[in-house]
Design a protein around this motif. Sequence first.
Motif, PDB file in Angstrom:
ATOM      1  N   THR A   1      -7.512   1.419   2.097  1.00 61.03           N
ATOM      2  CA  THR A   1      -7.886   2.582   2.897  1.00 61.03           C
ATOM      3  C   THR A   1      -6.779   2.856   3.895  1.00 61.03           C
ATOM      4  N   GLU A   2      -6.321   4.098   3.938  1.00 56.52           N
ATOM      5  CA  GLU A   2      -5.275   4.466   4.890  1.00 56.52           C
ATOM      6  C   GLU A   2      -5.905   4.658   6.263  1.00 56.52           C
TER       7      GLU A   2
ATOM      8  N   HIS B   1       0.877  -1.170   0.000  1.00 52.85           N
ATOM      9  CA  HIS B   1       0.000   0.000   0.000  1.00 52.85           C
ATOM     10  C   HIS B   1       0.919   1.225   0.000  1.00 52.85           C
ATOM     11  N   PRO B   2       1.126   1.891  -1.129  1.00 50.80           N
ATOM     12  CA  PRO B   2       2.054   3.025  -1.167  1.00 50.80           C
ATOM     13  C   PRO B   2       1.494   4.221  -0.392  1.00 50.80           C
ATOM     14  N   LEU B   3       2.285   4.736   0.539  1.00 51.52           N
ATOM     15  CA  LEU B   3       1.813   5.804   1.421  1.00 51.52           C
ATOM     16  C   LEU B   3       2.467   7.142   1.141  1.00 51.52           C
TER      17      LEU B   3
ATOM     18  N   ALA C   1       5.700   2.310   2.405  1.00 52.95           N
ATOM     19  CA  ALA C   1       4.519   1.510   2.103  1.00 52.95           C
ATOM     20  C   ALA C   1       4.190   0.568   3.255  1.00 52.95           C
ATOM     21  N   TRP C   2       2.949   0.102   3.228  1.00 48.32           N
ATOM     22  CA  TRP C   2       2.534  -0.989   4.108  1.00 48.32           C
ATOM     23  C   TRP C   2       2.627  -2.270   3.289  1.00 48.32           C
TER      24      TRP C   2
ATOM     25  N   ARG D   1      -1.651   2.220   9.964  1.00 42.47           N
ATOM     26  CA  ARG D   1      -1.117   1.905   8.639  1.00 42.47           C
ATOM     27  C   ARG D   1      -1.049   3.166   7.778  1.00 42.47           C
ATOM     28  N   SER D   2      -0.828   4.297   8.407  1.00 40.41           N
ATOM     29  CA  SER D   2      -0.817   5.570   7.691  1.00 40.41           C
ATOM     30  C   SER D   2       0.592   6.140   7.632  1.00 40.41           C
TER      31      SER D   2
END
Length: 233
Positions: free
Chosen positions: A210-211, A168-170, A183-184, A215-216
């Motif tokens: 969803t962030e 999950h690219p943040l 990322a997550w 996990r943000s």
Amino acid sequence: MSRRADRLFQIVQILRSRKQVTAEQLAERLAVSTRTIYRDITDLSLSGVPVVGEAGQGYHLLPGYHLPPLMLTAPEVEAMVAAIRLVQTWSGAAMAEAASRAEEKLLNVLTPERRAVAERSRILSPDFNKYPQVKAHFDAIHAAIGALEVLKLCYQDAQGKASVRHVHPLGLTFWGEVWVVVAWCEARNDYRSFRLDRCQEVVPTGRHFTEVAGRSLDDFVQRQRARGIAAGQ
């Protein structure tokens, strides 16, 4: 622009960027006394700037008030030019093109004096195309961050070991010559940082995430600060 005129402009810019700000906060930000701020606020009000003050709450601007957005000082102009040139060199093709358009707009709306500052800037960012794969992946990762889209990364670590991760690219962060995507990682169920120059392939999956808390990007930054560890190392 005189020092006082510059300070008045800065006060308005600060008020535009915040819902409420106290005289003490303005004084600290501008390195002057609160008495000076009180005088400046009075002068701004008398000149027609709609500054509203509330006892114990601070000041704010009435909605709808606008100033010309690019009344920049010479150092601010050069800072903008430097930032644009760095983006043109080190980001992806789409963002580099956007930076070029922004530079054109900047030059067109500056005063002749400030335009001369921009055009004679000696801050350079030459492109030696050292990491062509970074340019190839930057835009895809940047787009996925905005769309909250899961990415498949084919990655090679510092030891040359290959792996495939769904992440999950943040956020993207720049460390000198190296871009890192924070990322997550679904496989590790934890945060991971991946250097773009070690990504062999970046594939949008069509899945979205969803962030959430824990996990943000903000949580990642707080964790790194607590550990005293720089991201990407």
